[in-house]
Design a protein around this motif. Structure first.
Motif, PDB file in Angstrom:
ATOM      1  N   MET A   1      -5.417  10.312 114.164  1.00  0.00           N
ATOM      2  CA  MET A   1      -5.098  11.738 114.193  1.00  0.00           C
ATOM      3  C   MET A   1      -3.582  11.915 114.127  1.00  0.00           C
ATOM      4  SD  MET A   1      -6.299  14.629 116.935  1.00  0.00           S
ATOM      5  CE  MET A   1      -5.542  13.761 118.319  1.00  0.00           C
ATOM      6  N   ALA A   2      -3.120  12.838 113.300  1.00  0.00           N
ATOM      7  CA  ALA A   2      -1.685  13.044 113.115  1.00  0.00           C
ATOM      8  C   ALA A   2      -1.041  13.626 114.363  1.00  0.00           C
ATOM      9  CB  ALA A   2      -1.445  13.984 111.932  1.00  0.00           C
ATOM     10  N   VAL A   3       0.194  13.238 114.573  1.00  0.00           N
ATOM     11  CA  VAL A   3       1.005  13.880 115.593  1.00  0.00           C
ATOM     12  C   VAL A   3       1.248  15.323 115.151  1.00  0.00           C
ATOM     13  CG1 VAL A   3       3.288  13.889 116.672  1.00  0.00           C
ATOM     14  CG2 VAL A   3       2.105  11.715 116.257  1.00  0.00           C
ATOM     15  N   LYS A   4       1.218  16.244 116.104  1.00  0.00           N
ATOM     16  CA  LYS A   4       1.415  17.663 115.786  1.00  0.00           C
ATOM     17  C   LYS A   4       2.736  18.127 116.388  1.00  0.00           C
ATOM     18  CE  LYS A   4      -2.104  20.431 116.212  1.00  0.00           C
ATOM     19  NZ  LYS A   4      -3.151  21.299 116.810  1.00  0.00           N
ATOM     20  N   LEU A   5       3.561  18.789 115.573  1.00  0.00           N
ATOM     21  CA  LEU A   5       4.798  19.384 116.069  1.00  0.00           C
ATOM     22  C   LEU A   5       4.753  20.881 115.800  1.00  0.00           C
ATOM     23  CD1 LEU A   5       7.626  18.586 117.330  1.00  0.00           C
ATOM     24  CD2 LEU A   5       8.527  19.041 115.048  1.00  0.00           C
ATOM     25  N   CYS A   6       4.822  21.651 116.871  1.00  0.00           N
ATOM     26  CA  CYS A   6       4.851  23.104 116.756  1.00  0.00           C
ATOM     27  C   CYS A   6       6.308  23.546 116.778  1.00  0.00           C
ATOM     28  CB  CYS A   6       4.096  23.746 117.926  1.00  0.00           C
ATOM     29  SG  CYS A   6       2.378  23.225 118.066  1.00  0.00           S
ATOM     30  N   GLY A   7       6.716  24.268 115.755  1.00  0.00           N
ATOM     31  CA  GLY A   7       8.116  24.660 115.677  1.00  0.00           C
ATOM     32  C   GLY A   7       8.336  25.868 114.806  1.00  0.00           C
ATOM     33  N   PHE A   8       9.601  26.123 114.559  1.00  0.00           N
ATOM     34  CA  PHE A   8      10.012  27.336 113.863  1.00  0.00           C
ATOM     35  C   PHE A   8      11.134  27.000 112.894  1.00  0.00           C
ATOM     36  CE2 PHE A   8      13.125  30.952 113.982  1.00  0.00           C
ATOM     37  CZ  PHE A   8      12.352  31.892 113.312  1.00  0.00           C
ATOM     38  N   VAL A   9      11.001  27.472 111.664  1.00  0.00           N
ATOM     39  CA  VAL A   9      12.076  27.358 110.676  1.00  0.00           C
ATOM     40  C   VAL A   9      12.920  28.624 110.763  1.00  0.00           C
ATOM     41  CG1 VAL A   9      12.588  27.146 108.222  1.00  0.00           C
ATOM     42  CG2 VAL A   9      10.564  25.997 109.164  1.00  0.00           C
ATOM     43  N   LEU A  46       2.274  29.210 125.985  1.00  0.00           N
ATOM     44  CA  LEU A  46       2.911  28.965 127.286  1.00  0.00           C
ATOM     45  C   LEU A  46       2.227  27.845 128.052  1.00  0.00           C
ATOM     46  CD1 LEU A  46       3.654  32.640 128.367  1.00  0.00           C
ATOM     47  CD2 LEU A  46       5.330  30.912 127.678  1.00  0.00           C
ATOM     48  N   ALA A  47       0.975  27.569 127.737  1.00  0.00           N
ATOM     49  CA  ALA A  47       0.288  26.438 128.354  1.00  0.00           C
ATOM     50  C   ALA A  47       0.875  25.119 127.862  1.00  0.00           C
ATOM     51  CB  ALA A  47      -1.200  26.495 128.030  1.00  0.00           C
ATOM     52  N   ARG A  48       1.501  25.150 126.681  1.00  0.00           N
ATOM     53  CA  ARG A  48       2.151  23.960 126.134  1.00  0.00           C
ATOM     54  C   ARG A  48       3.589  23.852 126.619  1.00  0.00           C
ATOM     55  NH1 ARG A  48      -0.243  26.122 121.168  1.00  0.00           N
ATOM     56  NH2 ARG A  48      -2.047  24.864 120.531  1.00  0.00           N
ATOM     57  N   GLU A  58       2.631  17.386 120.295  1.00  0.00           N
ATOM     58  CA  GLU A  58       1.344  16.974 120.831  1.00  0.00           C
ATOM     59  C   GLU A  58       0.949  15.659 120.171  1.00  0.00           C
ATOM     60  OE1 GLU A  58      -1.343  20.169 120.097  1.00  0.00           O
ATOM     61  OE2 GLU A  58      -0.404  21.504 121.552  1.00  0.00           O
ATOM     62  N   ASP A  59       0.738  14.648 120.995  1.00  0.00           N
ATOM     63  CA  ASP A  59       0.380  13.324 120.496  1.00  0.00           C
ATOM     64  C   ASP A  59      -0.767  12.790 121.344  1.00  0.00           C
ATOM     65  OD1 ASP A  59       0.283  10.888 119.237  1.00  0.00           O
ATOM     66  OD2 ASP A  59       2.160  10.125 120.074  1.00  0.00           O
ATOM     67  N   GLY A  60      -1.985  12.976 120.844  1.00  0.00           N
ATOM     68  CA  GLY A  60      -3.141  12.573 121.637  1.00  0.00           C
ATOM     69  C   GLY A  60      -3.251  13.398 122.896  1.00  0.00           C
ATOM     70  N   ASP A  61      -3.200  12.727 124.033  1.00  0.00           N
ATOM     71  CA  ASP A  61      -3.386  13.429 125.306  1.00  0.00           C
ATOM     72  C   ASP A  61      -2.071  13.830 125.973  1.00  0.00           C
ATOM     73  OD1 ASP A  61      -2.474  10.934 125.976  1.00  0.00           O
ATOM     74  OD2 ASP A  61      -4.025  10.511 127.467  1.00  0.00           O
ATOM     75  N   ILE A  62      -0.958  13.705 125.257  1.00  0.00           N
ATOM     76  CA  ILE A  62       0.330  14.065 125.855  1.00  0.00           C
ATOM     77  C   ILE A  62       0.970  15.210 125.091  1.00  0.00           C
ATOM     78  CG2 ILE A  62       1.662  12.375 124.499  1.00  0.00           C
ATOM     79  CD1 ILE A  62       3.403  11.967 127.038  1.00  0.00           C
ATOM     80  N   THR A  63       1.562  16.140 125.837  1.00  0.00           N
ATOM     81  CA  THR A  63       2.290  17.267 125.268  1.00  0.00           C
ATOM     82  C   THR A  63       3.710  17.248 125.822  1.00  0.00           C
ATOM     83  OG1 THR A  63       0.298  18.618 125.061  1.00  0.00           O
ATOM     84  CG2 THR A  63       2.406  19.782 125.044  1.00  0.00           C
TER      85      THR A  63
END
Length: 218
Positions: A1-9, A46-48, A58-63
């Protein structure tokens, strides 16, 4: 599963985290956070990150949030992939840590203030320049760059003889400043100028430039 990065340009903190993933050749899903719509203040986000800021990894079970914490997680977790971003020798790592602190404590504030004022407010939004603010933070930046020039006479990169997180952490603000009149402060210092040209030409950063271009920021 890919690592997920939530961000803003075009968030510089987002790009600081994202370029570390690119340096490591990690398969990353970049999820845009629509901050203009207040998405970063929703209960789900906000939970993140309870501070409602980007980026969040987000990488597996770690945020993880906070860009420099993310880059260090990436460097330590994926040691067998891509570019080695952390020194292995304890003494060299100690020196690297010193210059990582210098970036966050000395370089970041003036470079961030000048980026916001000269790039985003003046160039992007067409506002009149706040010359008093620019003069104040140019002076602070000059003091840092004078130290950098001396350091870079001794080693090719700020953390030592190889490219590490020290240099990577500078990239977003450095990129924006080089499009403004502050560029002259770097060009006046030959070792700083050569270092800046070197790290800004890295393939991983060129991927960030491609994102900026596609979003209309170059």
């Amino acid at each position: 599963m890919a690592v997920k990065l939530c961000g803003f340009v075009p968030s510089n903190a987002t790009f600081r985290a994202l370029v570390s993933l690119f340096e490591k050749d990690i398969d990353v899903e970049f999820v845009k956070v629509h901050m203009a719509d207040g998405e970063h203040k929703t209960p789900e986000f906000l939970a993140r990150n309870p501070f409602g800021q980007v980026p969040v990894l987000e990488d597996g079970d770690i945020t993880i949030f906070e860009s420099r914490a993310i880059t260090q997680y990436v460097a330590h977790t994926y040691t067998d992939k891509g570019t080695d971003l952390m020194m292995k020798d304890p003494k060299k790592l100690a020196i690297q840590s010193v210059w990582m602190e210098v970036e966050s404590q000395k370089f970041d504030l003036p470079s961030h203030k000048l980026t916001i004022e000269l790039y985003f407010n003046v160039l992007r939004r067409g506002r009149e320049a706040d010359e008093a603010l620019i003069a104040e933070f140019e002076k602070k930046l000059v003091d840092v760059l004078d130290v950098y020039e001396q350091r870079l006479m001794e080693s090719k990169y700020l953390g030592g003889d190889s490219y590490t997180l020290v240099d990577l952490h500078h990239l977003p603000n450095l990129h924006y400043m080089m499009a403004t009149r502050v560029k002259r402060l770097f060009e006046a210092r030959p070792h700083v100028c050569a270092w800046a040209a070197d790290i800004l030409s890295r393939p991983a950063w060129m991927k960030i430039v491609s994102i900026l271009t596609s979003e209309g920021y170059v």
